[in-house]
Enzyme design. Structure first.
Site, PDB file in Angstrom:
ATOM      1  NE  ARG A   1      -4.022   1.901   2.295  1.00 17.94           N
ATOM      2  CZ  ARG A   1      -4.316   2.656   3.357  1.00 17.94           C
ATOM      3  NH1 ARG A   1      -3.655   2.493   4.488  1.00 17.94           N
ATOM      4  NH2 ARG A   1      -5.283   3.549   3.287  1.00 17.94           N
TER       5      ARG A   1
ATOM      6  CG  HIS B   1      -1.485   5.397   0.015  1.00 21.95           C
ATOM      7  ND1 HIS B   1      -2.078   5.668   1.230  1.00 21.95           N
ATOM      8  CD2 HIS B   1      -2.400   4.670  -0.682  1.00 21.95           C
ATOM      9  CE1 HIS B   1      -3.294   5.133   1.261  1.00 21.95           C
ATOM     10  NE2 HIS B   1      -3.506   4.515   0.117  1.00 21.95           N
TER      11      HIS B   1
ATOM     12  CG  ASN C   1      -1.040   8.432   3.638  1.00 23.84           C
ATOM     13  OD1 ASN C   1      -1.411   7.401   3.073  1.00 23.84           O
ATOM     14  ND2 ASN C   1      -0.427   9.417   3.004  1.00 23.84           N
TER      15      ASN C   1
END
Ligand code: HEM
Ligand code: NAG
Length: 322
Positions: free
Chosen positions: A64, A68, A96
């Protein structure tokens, strides 16, 4: 003389063509560090493997991080920068905050890599390799990682908030947030298969399990048991994104969608009577086609606007600019 000057012209023309052929990622290459850091892959892999052996979820968290990072002004390690009194990074952006994890593992990899080849490998490339190694360790496909990215000296909390898709997104919003970074609808559906691993917090699926109708009722019931209806103490309670094999990288994510067992609103949007139903159905029927489309799409995602040449820097510490 005539021959050598015409070959000089040919070389000049060729270099011009290569330099301006339009591909922004022309400099990324799978062999970028093969001379400057021959032990890079084995060093990253051993740290990733030991982190995942301690906690299988870490593989999901590392994958992930790459997503991101890449969705916010290119894969440039910007997500790794800590906030300071005079620097606002991306770690506290809504997608986040209390959610992105694995930063300590990235630090451990960076230290190990700095020991074997100091000052050579970017944090952005470490994130890309760690994502691949995580997928492989959890049983997914392998691919050759393109490298040569440099690290950003900037970050953007605002861009992290606006560019990373929210779990409340509908299908059109998902399609457009991927198309903003040059990824197709098919890439979007394939990359979403990353939700075959990892966990989500109650706050991100509460509305779905209490209020939505395109959900399997016994699945909703199961998820309600650890995610209270009202906002508050249960907000960070976790549930697996893939109810069947949460630490195995496979195509069960798509099989779940066929049964209305997508955990996030955004997950179920991919199979909700719309244009992507057929893609979901095909991946649910074929691990092989999912794997090959996932690999093609994640390589494409990694090509997004890299810093190369003299742009950016090779950070010494992934959390800080040099
Ligand atoms: C399609 C749009 C996407 C949306 C709306 C989305 C949203 C989310 C949300 C809300 C979570 C749970 C976060 C939390 O509750 O703390 C999550 C987890 C996760 N996402 Fe996505 N995501 C998307 C696409 C992707 C892509 C493209 C990847 C990677 C290629 C990815 C990889 C992951 C992984 C592995 C986790 C679990 C992380 C962990 O357990 O630490 N997601 N995602
Ligand atoms: C469900 O929807 C109702 C009506 O829109 C809303 O008031 C309520 O907060 C929602 N509940 C959850 C858990 O999202």
């Amino acid at each position: 003389m005539a021959a050598s000057s015409s070959s000089f012209v040919a070389i000049l023309t060729l270099s011009f063509f290569l330099a301006f052929s339009g591909s922004v990622n022309a400099q990324l290459s799978t062999t970028y560090y093969s001379k400057s850091c021959p032990k890079l892959f084995s060093t990253v892999q051993s740290t990733v493997q030991s982190a995942i052996s301690k906690e299988a979820r870490m593989g999901a968290s590392l994958l992930r991080l790459f997503f991101h990072d890449c969705f916010v002004n290119g894969c440039d390690g910007s997500i790794l920068l800590d906030d300071t009194s005079n620097f606002i990074g991306e770690k506290n952006a809504a997608p986040n905050r209390n959610s992105a994890r694995g930063f300590d593992v990235i630090d451990n990899i960076k230290s190990a890599v700095e020991k074997v080849c100091p000052g050579v490998v970017s944090c952005a490339d470490i994130v890309a390799i760690a994502a691949r190694d995580s997928v492989v360790k959890l049983g997914g496909p392998n691919w050759n990682v393109k490298l040569g990215r440099r690290d950003a000296r900037t970050a953007s909390q605002a861009a992290a908030n606006s560019r990373i898709p929210a779990p409340t997104s509908n299908l059109n919003q998902l399609v457009s947030s991927f198309s903003n970074v040059g990824l197709s609808t098919r890439d979007m559906v394939a990359l979403s298969g990353a939700h075959t691993i990892g966990q989500a917090r109650c706050t991100n699926f509460r509305a779905r399990i209490y209020n939505e109708t395109n959900i399997d009722s016994s699945f909703a019931q199961t998820r309600r048991s650890n995610c209270p209806r009202t906002t508050g103490s249960g907000d960070n309670n976790l549930a697996p994104l893939d109810i069947q094999t949460p630490t195995g990288f496979d195509n069960n994510y798509y099989k779940n969608l066929l049964q209305k067992k997508g955990l996030l609103h955004s997950d179920q949007q991919l199979f909700n009577g719309g244009s992507t139903d057929s893609i979901v159905r095909s991946y649910s029927n074929s691990q092989t086609s999912f794997n090959s489309d996932f690999v093609a799409a994640i390589i494409k995602m990694g090509d997004n606007k890299p810093l190369t040449g003299s742009n950016g820097e090779i950070r010494k510490n992934c959390r800080k600019r040099n």
